[in-house]
Design an enzyme around this catalytic site. Structure first.
Site, PDB file in Angstrom:
ATOM      1  N   ARG A 262      35.056  36.307  47.916  1.00 34.06           N
ATOM      2  CA  ARG A 262      34.062  35.335  47.453  1.00 34.06           C
ATOM      3  C   ARG A 262      34.174  34.060  48.286  1.00 34.06           C
ATOM      4  NH1 ARG A 262      34.374  36.180  40.831  1.00 34.06           N
ATOM      5  NH2 ARG A 262      34.212  38.470  40.945  1.00 34.06           N
ATOM      6  N   ARG A 277      41.747  30.109  42.559  1.00 30.90           N
ATOM      7  CA  ARG A 277      40.389  30.348  43.065  1.00 30.90           C
ATOM      8  C   ARG A 277      40.485  30.632  44.553  1.00 30.90           C
ATOM      9  NH1 ARG A 277      35.795  29.159  40.325  1.00 30.90           N
ATOM     10  NH2 ARG A 277      36.982  27.821  38.902  1.00 30.90           N
ATOM     11  N   GLU A 349      40.255  31.507  32.357  1.00 33.96           N
ATOM     12  CA  GLU A 349      39.639  32.841  32.354  1.00 33.96           C
ATOM     13  C   GLU A 349      40.457  33.820  33.194  1.00 33.96           C
ATOM     14  OE1 GLU A 349      36.063  35.221  34.480  1.00 33.96           O
ATOM     15  OE2 GLU A 349      35.833  33.053  34.287  1.00 33.96           O
ATOM     16  N   SER A 352      36.288  38.844  32.319  1.00 32.17           N
ATOM     17  CA  SER A 352      34.946  38.614  31.799  1.00 32.17           C
ATOM     18  C   SER A 352      34.286  39.969  31.616  1.00 32.17           C
ATOM     19  CB  SER A 352      34.148  37.745  32.775  1.00 32.17           C
ATOM     20  OG  SER A 352      32.929  37.336  32.212  1.00 32.17           O
ATOM     21  N   ARG A 391      45.318  36.249  38.833  1.00 29.98           N
ATOM     22  CA  ARG A 391      45.441  35.356  37.683  1.00 29.98           C
ATOM     23  C   ARG A 391      46.457  35.891  36.675  1.00 29.98           C
ATOM     24  NH1 ARG A 391      39.993  31.894  36.423  1.00 29.98           N
ATOM     25  NH2 ARG A 391      39.687  31.204  38.585  1.00 29.98           N
TER      26      ARG A 391
END
Length: 427
Positions: A262, A277, A349, A352, A391
């Site tokens: 990403r 991130r 988070e 999801s 994470r």
């Protein structure tokens, strides 16, 4: 993509749903484009019908030796043939314009999704476990990893720039162990089929799951025009693109452990320290393909599968129902799993899980047929993280930190760690 027939019949409902998502109304603009498209199609069909009829009339006129009429009809057919390519071009342009607008309209939230503008309006659905009770100070994951000597951001920057990490030795093994554990859990106990799929895909695949055309800036593209996947959702969901499935074979459940890529174009300045991130990270993805009647129940099931990962790791977390303003583009309803990070003193988070209805299926033209129904229906698709490995590594480091700076290995990971029970500072 939404059904244009539904929009025609429910323009007010579309605008109401968009308002809930804090988006501008679109119904009238869409209906105007739809009318232009339908008019262009009708005009072309009328010209084709007249051309065919005139061609038959030429034969009749010739049979009656009416050469004057035959010549007039021939001129009419020739004129139609000259004009039709322009009308066909108008039709293609009208279709493309409508498809482009429809491809950028987000999905319609389910009725039970809380209405809100942003993450502050999300609703806590349940809380699992308790925060660790310590006498020693909490540390952030990058402080722990660098002190252990197995997490190196400077060397990663030398290789690739910012938002990359080099893990070595025991932390590299812990990352691998987490991914293996997740795959084994989902395939052995949760009924998912493991898939090894490409990391580069064509435009059509990205379009099918909704990354294109709206979110191209968040993606990495190769020199030959392919895209690096931002999530294995892209490949796993597109496995059924263009297919008509038997309802009896549904649901299909797929899982894959892959790198994800990403650009993080919209997150400048956010989470620049550490590995929260990243441009590249490992994730265990879950995808389900169901019929229309089963998708809501499958959403609850998928979320429970992701939650089980955190439960077995002994991590404290909460499950959040996202509000309308915080949901992803293709979702009708989303649960976020937020794990407790003592070093940040907050929840973050880690998974999801979304149900998309037939939104992606319409883009992929993926359908199913029951024994009693001749006409196929669009499948429903779901996707979720089961979970994000990086994470999860962060959560283990921060929650299993010992007073001496070592990190204990959760019991469920011991079979994957080659006899190692804790991670200690390297020599």
């Amino acid at each position: 993509m939404l059904d244009i027939k539904w929009i025609r019949e429910n323009p007010a409902a579309l605008d109401e749903a968009l308002q809930k998502r804090s988006a501008e109304p679109q119904a009238q603009a869409i209906l105007a484009l739809d009318e232009t498209r339908r008019s262009a199609i009708q005009k072309l069909q009328d010209m084709q019908s007249r051309r065919n009829a005139a061609s038959k009339e030429i034969g009749a006129a010739m049979a009656q030796k009416n050469t004057e009429l035959a010549e007039q009809l021939k001129q009419e057919v020739a004129s139609l043939k000259d004009t039709m390519p322009l009308v066909e071009q108008e039709e293609r342009a009208a279709v493309a314009a409508l498809d482009d607008v429809l491809s950028r309209i987000p999905n319609i939230p389910l009725d039970d999704v809380p209405v809100g503008k942003d993450e502050s309006d999300n609703v806590v659905t349940r809380v699992v476990g308790q925060k660790p009770g310590w006498n020693h100070p909490a540390l952030e994951h990058f402080e722990i990893g660098e002190a252990l000597g197995y997490m190196d951001f400077d060397r990663a920057a030398k290789l690739s720039g910012s938002r990359f990490t080099v893990l070595t030795s025991q932390l590299a093994r812990l990352e691998r162990a987490l991914g293996q554990f997740m795959l084994d859990l989902h395939t052995r106990e949760h009924g998912y089929t493991e898939v090894s799929s490409p990391l580069m895909v064509r435009d059509e695949a990205m379009y099918g799951t909704g990354q294109l055309p709206k979110f191209s800036e968040d993606l990495f593209r190769t020199t030959d025009g392919r895209w690096l996947i931002p999530t294995a959702e892209v490949t796993l969901t597109n496995l059924v693109s263009g297919e008509i499935l038997d309802q009896e074979k549904l649901p299909l459940r797929f899982t894959a452990l892959t790198p994800s890529f990403r650009s993080e174009a919209g997150s400048a300045g956010r989470d620049t320290r550490g590995m929260l991130r990243q441009h590249q990270f490992w994730k265990c993805e879950l995808v389900s393909i169901t019929d229309a009647e089963s998708s809501i129940a499958e959403h609850e099931r998928m979320t429970a599968c992701a939650e089980e990962v955190l439960k077995r790791l002994g991590l404290h977390f909460r499950t959040i129902t996202l509000c309308t303003g915080d949901m992803g583009f293709g979702a009708r309803k989303t649960y976020d799993l937020e794990v407790w990070l003592p070093g940040q003193d907050t929840y973050r988070e880690i998974s999801s899980c979304s149900v998309c209805g037939d939104f992606q299926a319409r883009r992929m033209n993926s359908r199913y047929r029951s024994k009693d129904d001749k006409n196929p229906k669009f499948v429903h698709t779901l996707n979720g993280s089961g979970t994000a490995v990086g994470r999860c590594l962060i959560a283990v480091l921060e929650n299993y930190l010992n007073e001496d700076g070592s990190v204990s290995i959760p019991d469920v990971l011991l079979p994957y760690m080659g006899g190692l029970t804790r991670i200690e500072k390297g020599a």
